[in-house]
Write a protein that holds these residues in place. Structure first.
Motif, mmCIF file in Angstrom:
data_model
loop_
_atom_site.group_PDB
_atom_site.id
_atom_site.type_symbol
_atom_site.label_atom_id
_atom_site.label_comp_id
_atom_site.label_asym_id
_atom_site.label_seq_id
_atom_site.Cartn_x
_atom_site.Cartn_y
_atom_site.Cartn_z
ATOM 1 N N TYR A 1 0.842 -1.210 0.000
ATOM 2 C CA TYR A 1 0.000 0.000 0.000
ATOM 3 C C TYR A 1 0.877 1.261 0.000
ATOM 4 O O TYR A 1 0.675 2.186 -0.788
ATOM 5 C CB TYR A 1 -0.944 -0.003 1.211
ATOM 6 N N CYS B 1 2.546 1.737 -3.416
ATOM 7 C CA CYS B 1 1.603 2.101 -4.485
ATOM 8 C C CYS B 1 1.153 3.553 -4.347
ATOM 9 O O CYS B 1 1.173 4.313 -5.326
ATOM 10 C CB CYS B 1 0.366 1.219 -4.418
ATOM 11 N N THR B 2 0.755 3.949 -3.141
ATOM 12 C CA THR B 2 0.204 5.304 -3.009
ATOM 13 C C THR B 2 1.310 6.365 -3.164
ATOM 14 O O THR B 2 1.073 7.418 -3.743
ATOM 15 C CB THR B 2 -0.541 5.501 -1.674
ATOM 16 N N HIS C 1 -4.514 14.204 -5.152
ATOM 17 C CA HIS C 1 -4.153 12.938 -4.504
ATOM 18 C C HIS C 1 -5.057 12.671 -3.292
ATOM 19 O O HIS C 1 -5.532 11.554 -3.095
ATOM 20 C CB HIS C 1 -2.685 12.986 -4.082
ATOM 21 N N THR D 1 -7.520 10.362 -5.705
ATOM 22 C CA THR D 1 -6.843 9.057 -5.696
ATOM 23 C C THR D 1 -7.124 8.249 -4.425
ATOM 24 O O THR D 1 -7.616 7.123 -4.488
ATOM 25 C CB THR D 1 -5.305 9.252 -5.841
ATOM 26 N N LEU D 2 -6.809 8.851 -3.261
ATOM 27 C CA LEU D 2 -6.957 8.086 -2.018
ATOM 28 C C LEU D 2 -8.423 7.726 -1.733
ATOM 29 O O LEU D 2 -8.717 6.577 -1.383
ATOM 30 C CB LEU D 2 -6.314 8.850 -0.842
ATOM 31 N N ILE E 1 -9.462 4.729 -3.817
ATOM 32 C CA ILE E 1 -8.910 3.467 -3.287
ATOM 33 C C ILE E 1 -9.677 3.067 -2.020
ATOM 34 O O ILE E 1 -10.030 1.906 -1.813
ATOM 35 C CB ILE E 1 -7.398 3.608 -2.988
ATOM 36 N N ASP F 1 3.167 10.312 1.353
ATOM 37 C CA ASP F 1 2.731 10.616 -0.016
ATOM 38 C C ASP F 1 2.885 12.098 -0.332
ATOM 39 O O ASP F 1 3.342 12.484 -1.410
ATOM 40 C CB ASP F 1 1.240 10.270 -0.192
ATOM 41 N N SER G 1 -3.080 9.654 4.125
ATOM 42 C CA SER G 1 -2.712 8.421 3.425
ATOM 43 C C SER G 1 -2.500 7.276 4.426
ATOM 44 O O SER G 1 -2.956 6.147 4.194
ATOM 45 C CB SER G 1 -1.450 8.655 2.606
ATOM 46 N N GLY H 1 -4.808 3.925 4.516
ATOM 47 C CA GLY H 1 -4.138 2.627 4.455
ATOM 48 C C GLY H 1 -4.608 1.725 5.572
ATOM 49 O O GLY H 1 -4.840 0.529 5.389
#
Ligand code: ASP
Length: 497
Positions: free
Chosen positions: A165, A168-169, A317, A321-322, A325, A389, A476, A480
């Motif tokens: 994780y 990737c992030t 992000h 993005t987060l 996910i 991140d 992030s 996670g």
């Protein structure tokens, strides 16, 4: 007779209110006190010396004229705000020019500076409380978590998922940063007036391999008690992990005793952390007031495109993005999760330190977002140290911005890949403290052969960007936690190692 119902504002609203109030008071004070520039003149050690000290967003630009010689230094951290990562020019100034230093200290005591000094102290008191609970909380929580997982196999799986994780992030964050900086091209659009600090003194950094190896060394502390006393997160995590694993191996009465002690300690430390959280609205207000009271905004204009690029990329992000996910892999509602995490996110914003915020992150994840202790005790402390991140994205944008501004042609794809890889490694190595990303950037600049002194261009706005990137770092880690928790089996089975 029915009792009148007490209406109490939810904690996240209280903290937001504290943040806005602190920020507003700070801005008002800032408007009333235009004393960011202090000039001192005098005969020091027989020669005529003039010193100008300019307060620029938690940095000071120190210019000394002795006879005809002029030297300029940027000092990271207003004395003595960040003694741990100062480039120590202020220290040498203090030693070499004690008279001038004393004059500077006594000069320019305005109302705003006085208030800012005191709120700095009060905000620091809040951060000290968080630091006070951090280490015992990590040790008890991690021990309970590992013993709860019960099997080495489960711990191994959790470790590999966590690392996957993080990588990737961080990678996605860097790609986002690179895309934004290549599309917006802030370096091309910025005025040449920016070249204010090309005379900056910045030390070169150790090679990236040495930096990474020293992280590995930290995982094997020669003296675990010293690591505890020094608050070295990586050493503490690795020793506690090994200790808990060995307790599982020993089993029997020893295991029961250790589990009972760790659980009891964890309960007490959580209670203490919740008490500190209750003070967060005040702590955050003080920190915000201090951040806005004396910082000049004049330096923002020439760097507006650069700041906009970093902020837009961070926003993408954090808000696209987060959450995607989180929603599709973690099966959690991003808005509700963000509300639950808001005490930690707002504290990260005002303190610019993910290490400092860690106890609040742990408490919010467990008590407000209902993530199991087994996951959070493992994912969060490790994340605060190595998963950044926001920092990774910032490194990529800042270095490309410097390249665009310094060179006539754009950085080649090969060099951009080098920036991406070193930014990733640097974000793993950076500590979760204010300005750590800035200090580590020297490594990325060196990797692509850019002049280190060009970092002077972006120093003045680093504190503001630090606040945003630290919130993204903490966000992030929290996402996670929720995602990995979805795949974590609870450890109720027999103990096996
Ligand atoms: N201040 C950041 C943190 O604590 C690190 C950085 O400077 O980027 O997470």
């Amino acid at each position: 007779m029915t009792e009148p119902k007490k209406t109490k504002l939810a904690l996240h609203w209280q903290i937001l209110l504290g943040m806005v109030a602190g920020g507003l008071i700070g801005v008002l004070l800032n408007l009333t006190a235009r004393e960011h520039f202090v000039t001192l003149e005098g005969n020091v050690a027989g020669s005529f010396t003039r010193v100008e000290l300019q307060d620029i967003n938690s940095m000071a630009l120190l210019t000394t004229y002795t006879g005809t010689e002029k030297t300029q230094h940027f000092v990271i951290g207003k004395s003595p705000a960040y003694p741990d990562i100062s480039h120590s020019d202020m220290d040498s100034f203090r030693k070499d020019q004690p008279e001038l230093y004393r004059m500077f200290q006594e000069h320019g005591r305005s109302w705003a500076r006085w208030v800012s000094d005191w709120t700095d102290r009060l905000g620091d008191l809040f951060l000290r409380m968080l630091k006070m609970v951090a280490i015992p909380l990590i040790v008890c929580s991690l021990t309970t978590g590992v013993l709860g997982l019960g099997k080495a196999e489960r711990i191994g799986k959790m470790f590999s998922r966590t690392m996957f994780y993080y990588l990737c992030t961080s990678f996605l964050a860097i790609v986002t940063g690179l895309l934004f900086v290549n599309v917006i091209q802030p370096g091309e659009r910025s005025e040449s007036a920016m070249t204010v600090a090309t005379d900056t003194v910045i030390k070169s950094a150790e090679p990236v391999s040495v930096m990474l190896f020293s992280q590995l060394e930290k995982m094997v502390p020669t003296n675990p008690l010293q690591a505890l006393a020094e608050g070295d997160f990586l050493s503490i995590i690795s020793f506690t992990l090994m200790f808990a694993l060995c307790a599982l191996l020993v089993g029997g009465k020893t295991l029961t005793t250790i589990r009972d002690v760790a659980e009891a300690g964890f309960e007490v430390m959580m209670k203490m952390t919740m008490a500190v959280i209750a003070l967060a609205p005040f702590g955050v207000a003080f920190l915000m007031l201090n951040a806005t009271a004396l910082n000049g905004t004049d330096v923002f204009a020439p760097l507006a495109w650069y700041m906009l690029t970093v902020l837009l990329a961070l926003l993408f992000h954090a808000c696209v993005t987060l959450p995607v996910i989180l929603k599709f892999v973690g099966k959690r509602n991003p808005l509700e999760f963000a509300r639950a995490m808001s005490p930690a996110l707002l504290t990260a914003f005002s303190s610019a330190s993910s290490n400092g915020t860690l106890p609040l992150t742990m408490a919010s994840v467990e008590k407000r977002a209902q993530v199991s202790n087994q996951t959070s005790s493992f994912v969060l402390p490790l994340g605060a140290t190595i998963n950044m991140d926001g920092t990774a994205l910032y490194e990529a944008v800042a270095v490309l911005f410097i390249a665009q501004h310094t060179m006539n042609e754009p950085l080649s794809i090969g060099l951009q890949i080098t920036v991406a890889l070193t930014a990733l490694l640097v974000s793993i190595g950076a500590a979760g403290i204010p300005h750590a990303g800035l200090v580590m950037m020297v490594i990325v600049l060196q990797a692509v052969g850019l002049p280190l002194e060009m970092q002077g261009l972006i120093l003045a706005v680093d504190r503001v960007l630090d606040m945003f990137r630290t919130s993204v770092n903490v966000w992030s880690d929290s996402c996670g936690c929720a995602i990995i928790d979805r795949f974590t089996e609870s450890g109720s089975g027999p103990v096996e190692v």
